[in-house]
Design a protein around this motif. Sequence first.
Motif, PDB file in Angstrom:
ATOM      1  N   LEU A  37      71.770 -56.351   1.147  1.00 27.98           N
ATOM      2  CA  LEU A  37      73.219 -56.228   1.337  1.00 27.98           C
ATOM      3  C   LEU A  37      73.551 -55.023   2.209  1.00 27.98           C
ATOM      4  O   LEU A  37      74.457 -55.092   3.057  1.00 27.98           O
ATOM      5  CB  LEU A  37      73.913 -56.115  -0.020  1.00 27.98           C
ATOM      6  CG  LEU A  37      73.946 -57.411  -0.848  1.00 27.98           C
ATOM      7  CD1 LEU A  37      74.507 -57.126  -2.242  1.00 27.98           C
ATOM      8  CD2 LEU A  37      74.772 -58.486  -0.151  1.00 27.98           C
ATOM      9  N   ALA A  38      72.822 -53.925   2.019  1.00 32.79           N
ATOM     10  CA  ALA A  38      73.025 -52.744   2.871  1.00 32.79           C
ATOM     11  C   ALA A  38      72.682 -53.076   4.316  1.00 32.79           C
ATOM     12  O   ALA A  38      73.376 -52.648   5.252  1.00 32.79           O
ATOM     13  CB  ALA A  38      72.165 -51.586   2.370  1.00 32.79           C
ATOM     14  N   ARG A  39      71.634 -53.858   4.504  1.00 31.35           N
ATOM     15  CA  ARG A  39      71.234 -54.268   5.851  1.00 31.35           C
ATOM     16  C   ARG A  39      72.339 -55.049   6.539  1.00 31.35           C
ATOM     17  O   ARG A  39      72.674 -54.809   7.702  1.00 31.35           O
ATOM     18  CB  ARG A  39      69.959 -55.106   5.752  1.00 31.35           C
ATOM     19  CG  ARG A  39      69.453 -55.632   7.095  1.00 31.35           C
ATOM     20  CD  ARG A  39      69.839 -57.062   7.334  1.00 31.35           C
ATOM     21  NE  ARG A  39      69.224 -57.563   8.555  1.00 31.35           N
ATOM     22  CZ  ARG A  39      69.579 -58.678   9.180  1.00 31.35           C
ATOM     23  NH1 ARG A  39      70.565 -59.410   8.684  1.00 31.35           N
ATOM     24  NH2 ARG A  39      68.974 -59.057  10.275  1.00 31.35           N
ATOM     25  N   PHE A  40      72.925 -56.018   5.820  1.00 29.55           N
ATOM     26  CA  PHE A  40      73.999 -56.821   6.406  1.00 29.55           C
ATOM     27  C   PHE A  40      75.235 -55.969   6.691  1.00 29.55           C
ATOM     28  O   PHE A  40      75.926 -56.190   7.694  1.00 29.55           O
ATOM     29  CB  PHE A  40      74.337 -57.994   5.489  1.00 29.55           C
ATOM     30  CG  PHE A  40      73.410 -59.159   5.652  1.00 29.55           C
ATOM     31  CD1 PHE A  40      73.469 -59.956   6.783  1.00 29.55           C
ATOM     32  CD2 PHE A  40      72.454 -59.448   4.689  1.00 29.55           C
ATOM     33  CE1 PHE A  40      72.607 -61.034   6.957  1.00 29.55           C
ATOM     34  CE2 PHE A  40      71.583 -60.521   4.839  1.00 29.55           C
ATOM     35  CZ  PHE A  40      71.665 -61.311   5.977  1.00 29.55           C
ATOM     36  N   ALA A  41      75.512 -55.012   5.827  1.00 33.52           N
ATOM     37  CA  ALA A  41      76.662 -54.137   6.060  1.00 33.52           C
ATOM     38  C   ALA A  41      76.457 -53.308   7.326  1.00 33.52           C
ATOM     39  O   ALA A  41      77.370 -53.169   8.160  1.00 33.52           O
ATOM     40  CB  ALA A  41      76.876 -53.221   4.858  1.00 33.52           C
ATOM     41  N   ILE A  42      75.257 -52.762   7.493  1.00 36.81           N
ATOM     42  CA  ILE A  42      74.953 -51.936   8.672  1.00 36.81           C
ATOM     43  C   ILE A  42      75.051 -52.755   9.952  1.00 36.81           C
ATOM     44  O   ILE A  42      75.468 -52.256  10.998  1.00 36.81           O
ATOM     45  CB  ILE A  42      73.549 -51.318   8.521  1.00 36.81           C
ATOM     46  CG1 ILE A  42      73.549 -50.278   7.393  1.00 36.81           C
ATOM     47  CG2 ILE A  42      73.095 -50.671   9.828  1.00 36.81           C
ATOM     48  CD1 ILE A  42      72.167 -49.774   7.033  1.00 36.81           C
ATOM     49  N   LEU A  43      74.696 -54.044   9.875  1.00 38.07           N
ATOM     50  CA  LEU A  43      74.775 -54.907  11.054  1.00 38.07           C
ATOM     51  C   LEU A  43      76.188 -55.414  11.298  1.00 38.07           C
ATOM     52  O   LEU A  43      76.707 -55.335  12.419  1.00 38.07           O
ATOM     53  CB  LEU A  43      73.819 -56.093  10.895  1.00 38.07           C
ATOM     54  CG  LEU A  43      73.926 -57.200  11.962  1.00 38.07           C
ATOM     55  CD1 LEU A  43      73.519 -56.666  13.330  1.00 38.07           C
ATOM     56  CD2 LEU A  43      73.082 -58.408  11.573  1.00 38.07           C
ATOM     57  N   LEU A  44      76.822 -55.929  10.260  1.00 37.78           N
ATOM     58  CA  LEU A  44      78.080 -56.650  10.440  1.00 37.78           C
ATOM     59  C   LEU A  44      79.288 -55.742  10.634  1.00 37.78           C
ATOM     60  O   LEU A  44      80.190 -56.075  11.416  1.00 37.78           O
ATOM     61  CB  LEU A  44      78.320 -57.567   9.237  1.00 37.78           C
ATOM     62  CG  LEU A  44      77.283 -58.677   9.019  1.00 37.78           C
ATOM     63  CD1 LEU A  44      77.637 -59.495   7.789  1.00 37.78           C
ATOM     64  CD2 LEU A  44      77.184 -59.574  10.242  1.00 37.78           C
ATOM     65  N   VAL A  45      79.345 -54.620   9.944  1.00 36.92           N
ATOM     66  CA  VAL A  45      80.529 -53.753  10.038  1.00 36.92           C
ATOM     67  C   VAL A  45      80.771 -53.279  11.466  1.00 36.92           C
ATOM     68  O   VAL A  45      81.882 -53.451  12.007  1.00 36.92           O
ATOM     69  CB  VAL A  45      80.424 -52.569   9.053  1.00 36.92           C
ATOM     70  CG1 VAL A  45      81.530 -51.547   9.344  1.00 36.92           C
ATOM     71  CG2 VAL A  45      80.525 -53.066   7.618  1.00 36.92           C
ATOM     72  N   PRO A  46      79.781 -52.702  12.171  1.00 35.53           N
ATOM     73  CA  PRO A  46      80.040 -52.286  13.560  1.00 35.53           C
ATOM     74  C   PRO A  46      80.369 -53.465  14.477  1.00 35.53           C
ATOM     75  O   PRO A  46      81.228 -53.339  15.356  1.00 35.53           O
ATOM     76  CB  PRO A  46      78.721 -51.619  13.984  1.00 35.53           C
ATOM     77  CG  PRO A  46      78.040 -51.269  12.714  1.00 35.53           C
ATOM     78  CD  PRO A  46      78.427 -52.330  11.737  1.00 35.53           C
ATOM     79  N   VAL A  47      79.671 -54.589  14.276  1.00 37.78           N
ATOM     80  CA  VAL A  47      79.885 -55.746  15.152  1.00 37.78           C
ATOM     81  C   VAL A  47      81.323 -56.238  15.048  1.00 37.78           C
ATOM     82  O   VAL A  47      82.004 -56.457  16.059  1.00 37.78           O
ATOM     83  CB  VAL A  47      78.892 -56.875  14.813  1.00 37.78           C
ATOM     84  CG1 VAL A  47      79.283 -58.176  15.521  1.00 37.78           C
ATOM     85  CG2 VAL A  47      77.478 -56.476  15.220  1.00 37.78           C
ATOM     86  N   PHE A  48      81.827 -56.402  13.817  1.00 38.93           N
ATOM     87  CA  PHE A  48      83.181 -56.927  13.648  1.00 38.93           C
ATOM     88  C   PHE A  48      84.258 -55.849  13.788  1.00 38.93           C
ATOM     89  O   PHE A  48      85.425 -56.173  13.963  1.00 38.93           O
ATOM     90  CB  PHE A  48      83.293 -57.628  12.289  1.00 38.93           C
ATOM     91  CG  PHE A  48      82.656 -58.989  12.273  1.00 38.93           C
ATOM     92  CD1 PHE A  48      83.361 -60.102  12.695  1.00 38.93           C
ATOM     93  CD2 PHE A  48      81.337 -59.152  11.873  1.00 38.93           C
ATOM     94  CE1 PHE A  48      82.784 -61.359  12.696  1.00 38.93           C
ATOM     95  CE2 PHE A  48      80.745 -60.409  11.872  1.00 38.93           C
ATOM     96  CZ  PHE A  48      81.465 -61.515  12.289  1.00 38.93           C
ATOM     97  N   MET A  49      83.842 -54.591  13.748  1.00 37.34           N
ATOM     98  CA  MET A  49      84.815 -53.517  13.911  1.00 37.34           C
ATOM     99  C   MET A  49      85.086 -53.215  15.373  1.00 37.34           C
ATOM    100  O   MET A  49      86.230 -52.943  15.772  1.00 37.34           O
ATOM    101  CB  MET A  49      84.320 -52.250  13.208  1.00 37.34           C
ATOM    102  CG  MET A  49      85.288 -51.072  13.291  1.00 37.34           C
ATOM    103  SD  MET A  49      84.698 -49.639  12.366  1.00 37.34           S
ATOM    104  CE  MET A  49      84.812 -50.264  10.685  1.00 37.34           C
TER     105      MET A  49
END
Length: 335
Positions: free
Chosen positions: A182-194
């Motif tokens: 879950l931490a991995r997905f957060a690190i990937l997805l948050v910057p991409v969608f932000m």
Amino acid sequence: MSNVVRETGLLQRATRFYALVGVAIAVALGGAVTGFILLGDSWFQLLIAGALGVIATQVAFLAHEAAHRQILSTGPANDRLARVLGAIVGMSYSWWDSKHSRHHANPNRVGKDPDIEIDTISFLEEDAASARGLRRLITRKQGWLFFPLLTLEGLNLHFLSFKHLLTDRDAKARWAELSMILARFAILLVPVFMFLPLGMAFAFLGVQLAVFGVYMGASFAPNHKGMPVIDRDAKLDFFSKQVRTSRNVRGGWWATSLMGGLNYQVEHHLFPSMARPHLAKAREIVREFCENHDVPYTETSLWRSYAIVIDYLNRVGLAARDPFDCPMASQYRRA
């Protein structure tokens, strides 16, 4: 004493090799992150997404090797490393380890190798014949559809990992793996969608998953697909079972780098804990042994292996066709 010195030297060589691979992956990841920051709102970000898919696959290769006790000196240390590396690519080590161990014990054996069980693609004629609905339509042309379908394999690997961790009561290190993934997905997805527009963000994620899936599938598919399938009740010795069902891919150092050592599949199945740098030397010994004992040793080019896989899957897929759909019947229907 000489054996101890030799083993120590081999271990040190492997340790240096994996350290260099780790550094190369870290540098590549740093370059991708830098490129993401500098490019900003640009469709060239899809190149960064593709690069991340390649990097994730290379990390997955290391996770595979750690799981086989190839990188560090002790089993528990390798297990911990494999669990972390698996989480970095969004996969559950406990799910993969159980599945992969069963594969190594019985490669291409009906009813025992999970890698030839139905998963959209049918690897056995009886499975193809049982296909219905959409899967039947896919199965009929599954050889030609194999690589396009691999674009979804990254998503499938993530799904199966979460399914295992959330539903399997015997899942090892469940909460540790879930937390890391879950931490991995957060690190990937948050910057991409932000930092990217919504459409571009989804395209970025799609490209990353597609490249990861195709690269993973294209690296593992040549190993056993299209090789002899062993009946569930057949009796074979360990050596014959591992060699006859495995296929090597020619290409030397570049193939080894591209496929994470999976190009030496015969040697990997015979010596699963052997580190990547030593497989080429083992190949020379195994080939000579096979020649002297009339054991078939299969090795081909990468592109030829893909052609074999496609042809094999298409032949299996014939079982999904209508048994009354023959050329003569079609001619009379048209008449």
